[in-house]
Design an enzyme around this catalytic site. Sequence first.
Site, short mmCIF file in Angstrom:
data_model
loop_
_atom_site.label_atom_id
_atom_site.label_comp_id
_atom_site.label_asym_id
_atom_site.label_seq_id
_atom_site.Cartn_x
_atom_site.Cartn_y
_atom_site.Cartn_z
N TYR A 123 0.78 -1.23 0.00
CA TYR A 123 0.00 0.00 0.00
C TYR A 123 0.82 1.29 0.00
CZ TYR A 123 -3.90 -3.13 0.61
OH TYR A 123 -4.82 -4.12 0.41
N PHE A 409 -10.15 -4.13 11.42
CA PHE A 409 -11.46 -3.91 10.79
C PHE A 409 -11.46 -4.45 9.37
CE2 PHE A 409 -8.89 -0.04 10.64
CZ PHE A 409 -8.84 0.22 9.30
#
Length: 409
Positions: A123, A409
């Site tokens: 990322y 999450f």
Amino acid sequence: MTTELRVLRREEWDQWYGRLERAFGGVPVPPEERALWSELTEHGRSVGAWEGGECVGTAGAFTFRVSVPGGSFVPAAGVTMVSVAPTHRRRGVLTSMMRRQLDDVRALGEPLAMLTASEPEIYGRFGYGVASYQLGMDIDTVRAGITAPPGADGVRLRFAPVGESAAACEAVHRSGLGSRPGMLACPPGWERLALLDPPANREGASAAQCVLAERDGEVVGYVRFHNKPEWEESGPNGSILLRDVEALDPVAYAALWRFLFGIDLTSRIRVRNRPVDDPLLHLVTDVRRCGVRVRDALHMRLVDVGAALVARTYRASVDVVFEVEDPFCPWNEGRWRLSGDAKGATCERTSYTADLALNVRDLGAAFLGGVTLSSLAGAGRVRELRGGALAEASTAFASDPAPWLPHSF
């Protein structure tokens, strides 16, 4: 065939999530966990890449607020459920989903995006920097103990059913929100995630157990854990698998850890996620017996540099001009003058000479105050263009306590 990128339709969720499961090894998650993720998914913030009727890429986002230095909670997109089918690698599918997602985040006016990564190296090219870390431990409770502060004997500990004690535990958790940068304020329904306990996820251990810490009839802390009995020829050698532990004060916190260290028939505690400056490091009698390890946790992306830097406060006065490089979100590129202190900040575009030059990824890494600009400069990722600017900015950006993401999450 042409790949179509579109917002997830409700009737497509099962296939979409199934492709995500396949990308992560093909083992289905337990039904109760799958059902909860189905409820929590924000369909309007999720996209799928489709080739004909086949889903070949997934990406979603949750609507969160994240605590930042100074204690404020700032809107942030929680990027999640990202996958690309192995058959469709190196075709630009991931890049197209990241492009769409960050454009949408910007349109919603959220200054931040964040994620936890299965593979951290992916990322950075999209502007995400590692902004917080977490401790893992394998604690030898035979050779290490706890030195509790005065008053620990006055804390009452009692077992309580996990479901019945959930509200009390949630109250303790919420009282600590904002005490560290990197903590999430989540929409209703997320509290159920901490209560999921499918047998398939227990690694052969017991169902989740909960012990409450009380003082004067009030709950001041809790711990949730699994007990994994194991026996050898020489006797018991069980493990405690920690889920979470929180307390309102240091004495209750120490009392809970002392309890964990003293559970019969066990000789180790396995810990997956604690803050890097956890007080436990100072409670244990021998930290060498704790098997401490560190790994990346929250990856942060500044979607709007100016709004993000204004949203937090600074530990010391700072007046610095950043030259920001951001090829993936070019609206951030250029010079930004940040002026701020512990009371607030301004950040505006400027034509002044730059004091520091860096990529937006590294500004994201430093944003929560757990990664210093000085350490990034030592790695060649921040360039000082004015003498003294690095020390000034690095001191101002720092946070005490360290940032921490309690759950993924």
